[in-house]
Write a protein that holds these residues in place. Sequence first.
Motif, PDB file in Angstrom:
ATOM      1  N   ARG A  16       3.942   7.564  28.072  1.00 21.71           N
ATOM      2  CA  ARG A  16       3.086   7.646  29.254  1.00 21.71           C
ATOM      3  C   ARG A  16       2.425   6.286  29.511  1.00 21.71           C
ATOM      4  NH1 ARG A  16       0.423  11.737  32.133  1.00 21.71           N
ATOM      5  NH2 ARG A  16       2.479  12.667  31.977  1.00 21.71           N
ATOM      6  N   ARG A  17       1.971   5.635  28.456  1.00 17.65           N
ATOM      7  CA  ARG A  17       1.352   4.307  28.598  1.00 17.65           C
ATOM      8  C   ARG A  17       2.359   3.329  29.207  1.00 17.65           C
ATOM      9  NH1 ARG A  17      -2.771   0.939  26.231  1.00 17.65           N
ATOM     10  NH2 ARG A  17      -1.960  -1.156  25.892  1.00 17.65           N
ATOM     11  N   ARG A  18       3.589   3.357  28.720  1.00 21.34           N
ATOM     12  CA  ARG A  18       4.633   2.465  29.229  1.00 21.34           C
ATOM     13  C   ARG A  18       4.919   2.760  30.706  1.00 21.34           C
ATOM     14  NH1 ARG A  18       6.636  -2.177  29.164  1.00 21.34           N
ATOM     15  NH2 ARG A  18       8.841  -2.341  29.508  1.00 21.34           N
ATOM     16  N   THR A  19       4.959   4.026  31.059  1.00 25.83           N
ATOM     17  CA  THR A  19       5.191   4.419  32.452  1.00 25.83           C
ATOM     18  C   THR A  19       4.063   3.915  33.345  1.00 25.83           C
ATOM     19  OG1 THR A  19       6.437   6.370  31.766  1.00 25.83           O
ATOM     20  CG2 THR A  19       5.528   6.394  33.999  1.00 25.83           C
ATOM     21  N   ILE A  20       2.829   4.033  32.869  1.00 29.49           N
ATOM     22  CA  ILE A  20       1.679   3.549  33.637  1.00 29.49           C
ATOM     23  C   ILE A  20       1.803   2.038  33.865  1.00 29.49           C
ATOM     24  CG2 ILE A  20      -0.819   3.127  33.564  1.00 29.49           C
ATOM     25  CD1 ILE A  20      -1.031   5.872  32.075  1.00 29.49           C
ATOM     26  N   VAL A  21       2.140   1.291  32.830  1.00 33.15           N
ATOM     27  CA  VAL A  21       2.252  -0.170  32.952  1.00 33.15           C
ATOM     28  C   VAL A  21       3.356  -0.548  33.933  1.00 33.15           C
ATOM     29  CG1 VAL A  21       2.845  -2.302  31.715  1.00 33.15           C
ATOM     30  CG2 VAL A  21       1.283  -0.658  30.677  1.00 33.15           C
ATOM     31  N   GLN A  22       4.505   0.093  33.807  1.00 34.03           N
ATOM     32  CA  GLN A  22       5.614  -0.226  34.711  1.00 34.03           C
ATOM     33  C   GLN A  22       5.266   0.128  36.161  1.00 34.03           C
ATOM     34  OE1 GLN A  22       8.765   1.950  32.769  1.00 34.03           O
ATOM     35  NE2 GLN A  22       9.424   0.153  31.607  1.00 34.03           N
ATOM     36  N   THR A  23       4.667   1.276  36.361  1.00 35.12           N
ATOM     37  CA  THR A  23       4.282   1.699  37.706  1.00 35.12           C
ATOM     38  C   THR A  23       3.204   0.780  38.270  1.00 35.12           C
ATOM     39  OG1 THR A  23       4.812   3.990  37.133  1.00 35.12           O
ATOM     40  CG2 THR A  23       3.425   3.641  39.079  1.00 35.12           C
ATOM     41  N   ALA A  24       2.207   0.457  37.457  1.00 34.89           N
ATOM     42  CA  ALA A  24       1.135  -0.433  37.905  1.00 34.89           C
ATOM     43  C   ALA A  24       1.694  -1.805  38.267  1.00 34.89           C
ATOM     44  CB  ALA A  24       0.068  -0.557  36.824  1.00 34.89           C
ATOM     45  N   THR A  25       2.646  -2.303  37.500  1.00 27.87           N
ATOM     46  CA  THR A  25       3.249  -3.602  37.795  1.00 27.87           C
ATOM     47  C   THR A  25       3.930  -3.569  39.153  1.00 27.87           C
ATOM     48  OG1 THR A  25       3.562  -4.010  35.431  1.00 27.87           O
ATOM     49  CG2 THR A  25       4.837  -5.383  36.946  1.00 27.87           C
ATOM     50  N   ASP A  26       4.662  -2.504  39.427  1.00 29.21           N
ATOM     51  CA  ASP A  26       5.346  -2.372  40.717  1.00 29.21           C
ATOM     52  C   ASP A  26       4.344  -2.262  41.869  1.00 29.21           C
ATOM     53  OD1 ASP A  26       7.773  -2.421  39.368  1.00 29.21           O
ATOM     54  OD2 ASP A  26       7.984  -0.243  39.351  1.00 29.21           O
ATOM     55  N   VAL A  27       3.291  -1.479  41.693  1.00 31.34           N
ATOM     56  CA  VAL A  27       2.292  -1.301  42.750  1.00 31.34           C
ATOM     57  C   VAL A  27       1.505  -2.589  42.960  1.00 31.34           C
ATOM     58  CG1 VAL A  27       0.147  -0.088  43.387  1.00 31.34           C
ATOM     59  CG2 VAL A  27       2.099   1.194  42.465  1.00 31.34           C
ATOM     60  N   PHE A  28       1.043  -3.208  41.885  1.00 34.25           N
ATOM     61  CA  PHE A  28       0.230  -4.413  42.007  1.00 34.25           C
ATOM     62  C   PHE A  28       1.021  -5.575  42.592  1.00 34.25           C
ATOM     63  CE2 PHE A  28      -2.549  -3.068  38.128  1.00 34.25           C
ATOM     64  CZ  PHE A  28      -3.025  -1.979  38.866  1.00 34.25           C
ATOM     65  N   ALA A  29       2.350  -5.569  42.425  1.00 33.87           N
ATOM     66  CA  ALA A  29       3.186  -6.657  42.948  1.00 33.87           C
ATOM     67  C   ALA A  29       3.015  -6.795  44.456  1.00 33.87           C
ATOM     68  CB  ALA A  29       4.654  -6.418  42.610  1.00 33.87           C
ATOM     69  N   THR A  30       2.848  -5.669  45.144  1.00 32.64           N
ATOM     70  CA  THR A  30       2.728  -5.726  46.602  1.00 32.64           C
ATOM     71  C   THR A  30       1.323  -5.399  47.088  1.00 32.64           C
ATOM     72  OG1 THR A  30       3.504  -3.433  46.743  1.00 32.64           O
ATOM     73  CG2 THR A  30       5.145  -5.168  47.022  1.00 32.64           C
ATOM     74  N   GLU A  31       0.625  -4.526  46.390  1.00 36.43           N
ATOM     75  CA  GLU A  31      -0.681  -4.063  46.857  1.00 36.43           C
ATOM     76  C   GLU A  31      -1.852  -4.833  46.264  1.00 36.43           C
ATOM     77  OE1 GLU A  31      -0.773  -1.704  49.200  1.00 36.43           O
ATOM     78  OE2 GLU A  31       1.405  -1.639  49.078  1.00 36.43           O
ATOM     79  N   GLY A  32      -1.622  -5.567  45.190  1.00 39.46           N
ATOM     80  CA  GLY A  32      -2.730  -6.203  44.484  1.00 39.46           C
ATOM     81  C   GLY A  32      -3.409  -5.209  43.563  1.00 39.46           C
ATOM     82  N   PHE A  33      -4.494  -5.641  42.965  1.00 35.45           N
ATOM     83  CA  PHE A  33      -5.170  -4.831  41.953  1.00 35.45           C
ATOM     84  C   PHE A  33      -6.384  -4.098  42.519  1.00 35.45           C
ATOM     85  CE2 PHE A  33      -8.013  -4.358  38.225  1.00 35.45           C
ATOM     86  CZ  PHE A  33      -7.166  -3.625  37.418  1.00 35.45           C
ATOM     87  N   GLU A  34      -6.886  -4.557  43.630  1.00 33.85           N
ATOM     88  CA  GLU A  34      -8.124  -4.000  44.176  1.00 33.85           C
ATOM     89  C   GLU A  34      -7.837  -2.799  45.076  1.00 33.85           C
ATOM     90  OE1 GLU A  34     -10.900  -5.117  42.935  1.00 33.85           O
ATOM     91  OE2 GLU A  34      -9.844  -6.715  41.888  1.00 33.85           O
ATOM     92  N   GLY A  35      -8.903  -2.221  45.586  1.00 33.44           N
ATOM     93  CA  GLY A  35      -8.773  -1.146  46.555  1.00 33.44           C
ATOM     94  C   GLY A  35      -8.187   0.119  45.957  1.00 33.44           C
ATOM     95  N   ALA A  36      -7.226   0.674  46.673  1.00 36.14           N
ATOM     96  CA  ALA A  36      -6.664   1.971  46.306  1.00 36.14           C
ATOM     97  C   ALA A  36      -5.498   1.860  45.338  1.00 36.14           C
ATOM     98  CB  ALA A  36      -6.220   2.700  47.567  1.00 36.14           C
ATOM     99  N   ALA A  37      -5.237   0.684  44.797  1.00 36.54           N
ATOM    100  CA  ALA A  37      -4.066   0.493  43.940  1.00 36.54           C
ATOM    101  C   ALA A  37      -4.098   1.390  42.699  1.00 36.54           C
ATOM    102  CB  ALA A  37      -3.938  -0.972  43.529  1.00 36.54           C
TER     103      ALA A  37
END
Length: 195
Positions: A16-37
């Motif tokens: 689950r931790r690995r899935t979170i990291v991979q998903t967060a990397t994909d989301v942050f790549a385009t959305e950034g870290f702030e806001g609703a990311a």
Amino acid sequence: MTTRGLRGPYAKGEERRRTIVQTATDVFATEGFEGAALKQVAELVGVREATLFHYFSSKQELQQAVLAERDERARELMGETRVSVDDLPVVAERNEQQPGLTALYAVASATAHDASHASHRYFRERYEMLVREMAREVAERQRSGEYRTDVDPEWAGRLLIGVFDGIQVQWLYDKGVSMQEGLRQAIALLKAPGA
């Protein structure tokens, strides 16, 4: 770390931790870290936002895991375990395609200077490794006659990393700035006359 061979809650937690990291990397790549990311990451993983911090002690720890994932993906892209001087423009091109992660890196690297920051050690060790690898390669190329010898290899490594980080910040403000060209120009300054 692989979960192969592990059983029970620990293996599920690591997966689950690995899935979170991979998903967060994909989301942050385009959305950034702030806001609703973070909310978007939680939704994609299928958990509540608060549950993310069951796996990470803080936003800083999650940032660090995402940046480490970014580094791992870059190594896989280049098929190498170490970064070469010639790879710098290639990495810059990839960073231009991931503005959210590029901004995250710039902000996190600037704020992690405090030793109490969760990512302080990550950045300190990352810079040490990059400077060491650049310096080693510069010294090799100096011995072969490709690079000028009137520049200390360690300083050349520091300057290359400094140019990379600096041109990256400039690009964040002005997308007309070519990170790749800036790095090519910096590398050209190391070339020996006639090489």
